[in-house]
Design a protein around this motif. Sequence first.
Motif, mmCIF file in Angstrom:
data_model
loop_
_atom_site.group_PDB
_atom_site.id
_atom_site.type_symbol
_atom_site.label_atom_id
_atom_site.label_comp_id
_atom_site.label_asym_id
_atom_site.label_seq_id
_atom_site.Cartn_x
_atom_site.Cartn_y
_atom_site.Cartn_z
ATOM 1 N N THR A 148 -29.643 9.954 15.417
ATOM 2 C CA THR A 148 -28.465 9.200 15.849
ATOM 3 C C THR A 148 -28.199 8.069 14.872
ATOM 4 N N ILE A 149 -26.920 7.734 14.766
ATOM 5 C CA ILE A 149 -26.512 6.668 13.846
ATOM 6 C C ILE A 149 -26.922 5.315 14.426
ATOM 7 N N LYS A 150 -27.673 4.540 13.617
ATOM 8 C CA LYS A 150 -27.975 3.159 14.005
ATOM 9 C C LYS A 150 -26.914 2.216 13.458
ATOM 10 N N HIS A 191 -22.420 1.083 -2.828
ATOM 11 C CA HIS A 191 -22.558 2.376 -2.182
ATOM 12 C C HIS A 191 -22.573 2.222 -0.672
ATOM 13 N N VAL A 192 -22.119 3.253 0.002
ATOM 14 C CA VAL A 192 -22.180 3.301 1.464
ATOM 15 C C VAL A 192 -23.598 3.720 1.876
ATOM 16 N N TRP A 193 -24.109 3.060 2.916
ATOM 17 C CA TRP A 193 -25.431 3.399 3.456
ATOM 18 C C TRP A 193 -25.308 3.766 4.926
ATOM 19 N N VAL A 194 -26.001 4.820 5.309
ATOM 20 C CA VAL A 194 -26.016 5.254 6.696
ATOM 21 C C VAL A 194 -27.452 5.148 7.206
ATOM 22 N N GLN A 195 -27.648 4.370 8.252
ATOM 23 C CA GLN A 195 -28.977 4.207 8.853
ATOM 24 C C GLN A 195 -29.075 5.171 10.041
ATOM 25 N N VAL A 196 -30.040 6.078 9.976
ATOM 26 C CA VAL A 196 -30.169 7.117 11.001
ATOM 27 C C VAL A 196 -31.545 7.015 11.660
ATOM 28 N N MET A 197 -31.578 7.001 13.009
ATOM 29 C CA MET A 197 -32.832 6.994 13.750
ATOM 30 C C MET A 197 -33.216 8.440 14.053
ATOM 31 N N VAL A 198 -34.399 8.840 13.580
ATOM 32 C CA VAL A 198 -34.847 10.231 13.724
ATOM 33 C C VAL A 198 -36.122 10.259 14.562
ATOM 34 N N ILE A 200 -29.869 6.297 4.245
ATOM 35 C CA ILE A 200 -29.233 7.393 3.507
ATOM 36 C C ILE A 200 -28.099 6.822 2.655
ATOM 37 N N GLU A 201 -28.168 7.103 1.371
ATOM 38 C CA GLU A 201 -27.198 6.541 0.428
ATOM 39 C C GLU A 201 -26.097 7.549 0.123
ATOM 40 N N ALA A 202 -24.870 7.092 0.204
ATOM 41 C CA ALA A 202 -23.715 7.924 -0.158
ATOM 42 C C ALA A 202 -23.025 7.300 -1.369
ATOM 43 N N GLY A 203 -21.838 7.754 -1.672
ATOM 44 C CA GLY A 203 -21.089 7.239 -2.824
ATOM 45 C C GLY A 203 -20.424 5.908 -2.502
ATOM 46 N N ALA A 204 -19.542 5.475 -3.399
ATOM 47 C CA ALA A 204 -18.815 4.229 -3.205
ATOM 48 C C ALA A 204 -17.757 4.416 -2.113
ATOM 49 N N PRO A 205 -17.371 3.314 -1.449
ATOM 50 C CA PRO A 205 -16.349 3.432 -0.400
ATOM 51 C C PRO A 205 -15.076 4.130 -0.883
ATOM 52 N N GLY A 206 -14.638 3.794 -2.107
ATOM 53 C CA GLY A 206 -13.428 4.432 -2.619
ATOM 54 C C GLY A 206 -13.563 5.945 -2.701
ATOM 55 N N MET A 207 -14.733 6.396 -3.154
ATOM 56 C CA MET A 207 -14.967 7.851 -3.245
ATOM 57 C C MET A 207 -14.896 8.501 -1.873
ATOM 58 N N GLY A 267 -33.036 8.545 1.285
ATOM 59 C CA GLY A 267 -32.535 9.723 0.612
ATOM 60 C C GLY A 267 -31.100 9.534 0.176
ATOM 61 N N SER A 268 -30.644 10.472 -0.661
ATOM 62 C CA SER A 268 -29.228 10.459 -1.041
ATOM 63 C C SER A 268 -28.515 11.558 -0.249
ATOM 64 N N LEU A 269 -27.373 11.199 0.269
ATOM 65 C CA LEU A 269 -26.635 12.107 1.168
ATOM 66 C C LEU A 269 -26.125 13.337 0.414
ATOM 67 N N ILE A 270 -26.326 14.496 1.013
ATOM 68 C CA ILE A 270 -25.677 15.722 0.529
ATOM 69 C C ILE A 270 -24.501 16.045 1.455
ATOM 70 N N ARG A 271 -24.787 16.087 2.774
ATOM 71 C CA ARG A 271 -23.701 16.300 3.741
ATOM 72 C C ARG A 271 -24.155 15.821 5.117
ATOM 73 N N VAL A 272 -23.171 15.456 5.915
ATOM 74 C CA VAL A 272 -23.434 15.047 7.292
ATOM 75 C C VAL A 272 -22.509 15.836 8.207
ATOM 76 N N THR A 273 -23.077 16.364 9.300
ATOM 77 C CA THR A 273 -22.276 17.053 10.308
ATOM 78 C C THR A 273 -22.022 16.097 11.462
ATOM 79 N N LEU A 274 -20.753 15.867 11.739
ATOM 80 C CA LEU A 274 -20.332 14.886 12.738
ATOM 81 C C LEU A 274 -20.428 15.488 14.137
ATOM 82 N N PRO A 275 -20.347 14.651 15.178
ATOM 83 C CA PRO A 275 -20.387 15.160 16.556
ATOM 84 C C PRO A 275 -19.288 16.195 16.835
ATOM 85 N N ASP A 276 -18.142 16.082 16.161
ATOM 86 C CA ASP A 276 -17.062 17.045 16.412
ATOM 87 C C ASP A 276 -17.191 18.305 15.555
ATOM 88 N N GLY A 277 -18.286 18.427 14.820
ATOM 89 C CA GLY A 277 -18.531 19.638 14.049
ATOM 90 C C GLY A 277 -18.063 19.583 12.614
#
Lengths: 132, 264
Positions: free
Chosen positions: A39-41, A49-56, A68-75, A106-116
Motif C-alpha cells: 500500500t502507498i504510504k 525525481h518522484v519517490w513512492v513510499q510503499v509499505m510491503v 521507489i524512485e521514478a523519473g522527474a515530475p515533468g516526465m 529500487g527504481s520503478l519499472i511499472r506500477v499497477t493502480l487500484p483501477d487496473g
Amino acid sequence: MKLLSPIGLIFVVVATQPALAHHSFANFDLGRETMLVGTIKEVQFTNPHVWVQVMVPDGKGSQTEWSIEAGAPGMLLRTGWKPNTLKTGDAVTVVIHPAKNGDANGSLIRVTLPDGRTLGPGGPPAALKPGG
Amino acid sequence: MAHLPVPPRSFLLRLTAAALAAAMVCPLGLAAQKQRVPDIWGVWMGLGGVTDADPRFRNTPYPLEPGFTEWGAAESRRLASATTPGECNPWGPVGVMGATGLFPIQILQGPNVIVIHHEAITQPRRIYMDGRRHPSADELLPTFNGHSIARWDGDTLVVDTIGTNGRTRPLNGYVSGSVLSGVDTAPRLPASEQLHVSERIRLVGAGGYLEDVITVEDLKTYRQPWTVKHYWQRRPDIDMQEYACEDNRRPDAEGQQTTVTAPR
C-alpha cells in the motif's frame, strides 16, 4: 482486513532501459526485477525525481517501507501521470529494479493502480501527430 | 565657406520621438521576422527514445569508438566509475542539445540573442547574434555552458562555442543503457576545457522539426572531431515544467547510504 500478498517475487529478466537521466543508476540492479505488493504510504511528487513510499507486508505481521524512485515530475506528467494519481492507502503492485546492496529501495519499472491501469517511470512521451 | 543648414531643434525632437516609438512597438520576435530568418521560437521535444517518431528524424548515435587520447580514455574510465558527481550542475552545450525525449527545450529567439532553456538545467544557453566574437583567451572565463556566438547562413543557424570548463557530465549522459548511450557498454564521452562545439541548426519537416548537426572537437580528449545529428519536434502542446534539482535529493535511497531519511 484482507492481507496483501506477503512476499516480493524476484526473478531475473533482460534489463529494460531506465529512462532516468538525472544521475547514475549504477546502484540499482538493472538485470533484475522485483515485484512488490503493498500500500502507498506517501508519494513525493518532487524534483529531481518522484519517490513512492510503499509499505510491503513481510508475512510475519510486520511491514517494510520501500523507497521507489521514478523519473522527474515533468516526465511523469507527460506520460499519463497526474500529481494525485497515487494516494496514500492505495493498494498497488509495483515492479522495480532493486538496489544492489539489498536495501529496500529500487527504481520503478511499472506500477499497477487500484483501477487496473499500469503506469511507467516517466520517459519519452508519444510523438505529436499531425493535427494533434 | 558654406555651412550646412542646421535642422530646427523641434524637428530633431520629433525624429527622436518617432525612432523611440518605432523601437517600442517592435518586439523582439517581430524584429526577427523582419530579417526573414527562420522562426525557431517555442518548445521542442527531443526525439531520442520516442518510439513512434517520424523515422526521417532519428538521432544518430554517439560514437562507440571516438578515438580517445590517453587522457580522454582515462577520463572516460573515471566517469564510468563515478557516482554522478555534481549531478545538479549544468550539462554544457552538448548536453543541452542532447535531444532525448526526457526533457524539452524552450528557445527564445531575438534578433541579437537566442536563449535556450533545457527543462532539467537551471542555466540557459545564451547564443549571441550581435556580431561579437569570442573573448580573447585572457578574458575568457571558463563556464559550464561556455561562450556561444552565431549567425544565420541562409536558413541555417551556425553556432560556435568555446570556453567550457570541462566539468560537465559526459557528453552522452551518465546512464549506461539509457536512451542517450544506446547500449550498456557505451563509453562515457568526456570533454575538457579545450572543447570546441560547432553546430548547424535548421528547421526541417515543413518547420515541424529542428535539426542540429553537432561537431565536437577536443584534441585533449579525442584524436579527431566527431559529429552527431539530433532532432526535436515542435511541441506547442507541452509546457516546460519546473525542475528544482536540489529540492528532494535522496542519496539514501539511491543506494549510496544504508538508511532511509524521513520524507519531508
